[in-house]
Design a protein around this motif. Structure first.
Motif, short mmCIF file in Angstrom:
data_model
loop_
_atom_site.label_atom_id
_atom_site.label_comp_id
_atom_site.label_asym_id
_atom_site.label_seq_id
_atom_site.Cartn_x
_atom_site.Cartn_y
_atom_site.Cartn_z
N ASP A 275 0.83 -1.28 -0.03
CA ASP A 275 -0.02 -0.11 0.12
C ASP A 275 0.98 1.39 -0.07
O ASP A 275 0.24 2.30 0.04
CB ASP A 275 -0.92 -0.03 1.42
N VAL A 276 2.23 1.25 0.01
CA VAL A 276 2.87 2.39 0.01
C VAL A 276 3.74 2.39 -1.24
O VAL A 276 4.69 3.33 -1.58
CB VAL A 276 4.13 2.51 1.22
N GLU B 26 7.17 12.64 -0.08
CA GLU B 26 6.61 12.06 1.25
C GLU B 26 6.14 10.85 0.81
O GLU B 26 6.29 9.88 1.63
CB GLU B 26 5.26 12.97 1.48
N LYS B 27 5.88 10.35 -0.63
CA LYS B 27 5.36 9.06 -0.60
C LYS B 27 6.74 8.10 -0.78
O LYS B 27 7.01 7.04 -0.07
CB LYS B 27 5.02 8.97 -2.09
N ARG B 28 8.06 8.79 -1.13
CA ARG B 28 9.22 8.01 -0.93
C ARG B 28 9.68 7.78 0.48
O ARG B 28 10.10 6.61 0.74
CB ARG B 28 10.50 8.85 -1.62
N ARG B 29 9.47 8.73 1.24
CA ARG B 29 9.57 8.46 2.87
C ARG B 29 8.97 7.33 3.31
O ARG B 29 9.35 6.59 4.04
CB ARG B 29 9.26 9.95 3.50
N LYS B 30 7.57 7.31 3.09
CA LYS B 30 6.70 6.31 3.26
C LYS B 30 6.94 4.93 3.07
O LYS B 30 7.03 3.88 3.58
CB LYS B 30 5.13 6.51 3.18
N ARG B 31 7.48 4.88 1.66
CA ARG B 31 7.81 3.50 1.08
C ARG B 31 9.24 3.09 1.66
O ARG B 31 9.37 1.82 1.63
CB ARG B 31 8.04 3.94 -0.46
N GLU C 194 9.98 3.53 5.01
CA GLU C 194 10.18 3.63 6.55
C GLU C 194 8.94 2.71 6.75
O GLU C 194 9.14 2.28 7.95
CB GLU C 194 9.88 4.94 7.05
N THR C 195 8.05 2.43 6.00
CA THR C 195 6.79 1.64 6.54
C THR C 195 7.33 0.30 6.46
O THR C 195 7.30 -0.46 5.29
CB THR C 195 5.66 2.01 5.66
N ASN D 205 13.20 -0.15 6.07
CA ASN D 205 12.32 -1.30 6.13
C ASN D 205 13.24 -2.42 4.98
O ASN D 205 12.80 -3.27 4.42
CB ASN D 205 10.96 -1.04 5.39
N SER E 298 13.94 -1.05 10.77
CA SER E 298 12.43 -1.36 11.01
C SER E 298 12.30 -2.59 11.52
O SER E 298 11.00 -2.66 12.03
CB SER E 298 11.78 -0.93 9.70
#
Length: 221
Positions: free
Chosen positions: A37-38, A105-110, A112-113, A160, A208
């Motif tokens: 989802d990221v 922001e999308k790269r950060r979520k991808r 770190e999540t 991650n 992570s």
């Protein structure tokens, strides 16, 4: 008859347990550690290296001068050259620059999540190890990373894409610095920031995942 029934039930239970244990071990690739989802279609990753270089030059020029300051002749010439090149390459300059904040922001979520589906799962994952702790000649705590030399004088992989592994049995290093290994054990989502030491310094690495290893073996297919 009763004895046979008990024996049959016991056998079925045993087979069921063995089957369940087998199902619980999931062999992963590194992409599995990133939740679906990221993931997103990154427009910058479609650019050729020269296109990306010139787009960055345009962005820096606009950030520096905006609409008020007067640019130097040299900077203006470089900017116009970059604009001309990107226009000829049919790059959507304004569209891409307008997406900078969103893509960042999308790269950060991808990066770190973690994948919550892996929490508490018994997994098997190949990778390269970076030692953190030794006992005698065996490494008992290390970072598992997706490629050889990661974190060593290069930017570390995303959090991650790193697993903090502890192993009670340990592994004799030998050539394992540059040889891939298989690591099996129970994965957990656990943020940490261990210090990785080098010959000429140290660096804290954001991680992570954590894994309590049941086995660490040299890689074989």
């Amino acid at each position: 008859m009763k004895f046979r029934l008990v024996l049959l039930i016991s056998t079925l239970c045993l087979l069921s347990t063995v089957h369940a244990d087998t199902e619980q071990v999931r062999e992963l690739v590194w992409d599995d550690l990133v939740p679906s989802d990221v993931l997103f279609d990154d427009p910058y990753e479609k650019l050729a290296p020269d296109q990306m270089y010139e787009l960055i030059a345009v962005a820096r020029y606009r950030d520096k001068y905006g609409e008020k300051d007067t640019p130097t002749e040299a900077d203006k010439a470089d900017y116009e050259e970059a604009m001309s090149y990107l226009t000829e390459e049919k790059v959507d300059i304004d569209g891409l620059l307008a997406m900078r904040t969103e893509v960042t922001e999308k790269r950060r979520k991808r990066a770190e999540t973690p994948n919550k589906e892996l929490n508490g799962k018994h997994i098997r994952l190949p990778g390269y190890l970076l030692p953190l702790e030794f006992q005698d000649k065996k490494v008992t705590e290390f970072l598992l990373v997706p490629w050889v030399g990661a974190c060593i004088h290069t930017p570390p992989p995303p959090p991650n894409q790193i697993v903090h592994v502890t192993s009670s049995e340990g592994l004799e290093m030998g050539e394992a610095y540059y040889t891939p290994v298989w690591v099996s054990g129970v994965m957990s989502i656990e943020s940490s920031n261990p210090e990785l030491s080098y010959v000429d310094g140290a660096q804290n690495i954001d991680v992570s995942y954590a894994l309590n290893a049941s086995s660490v073996e040299l890689y074989d297919e």
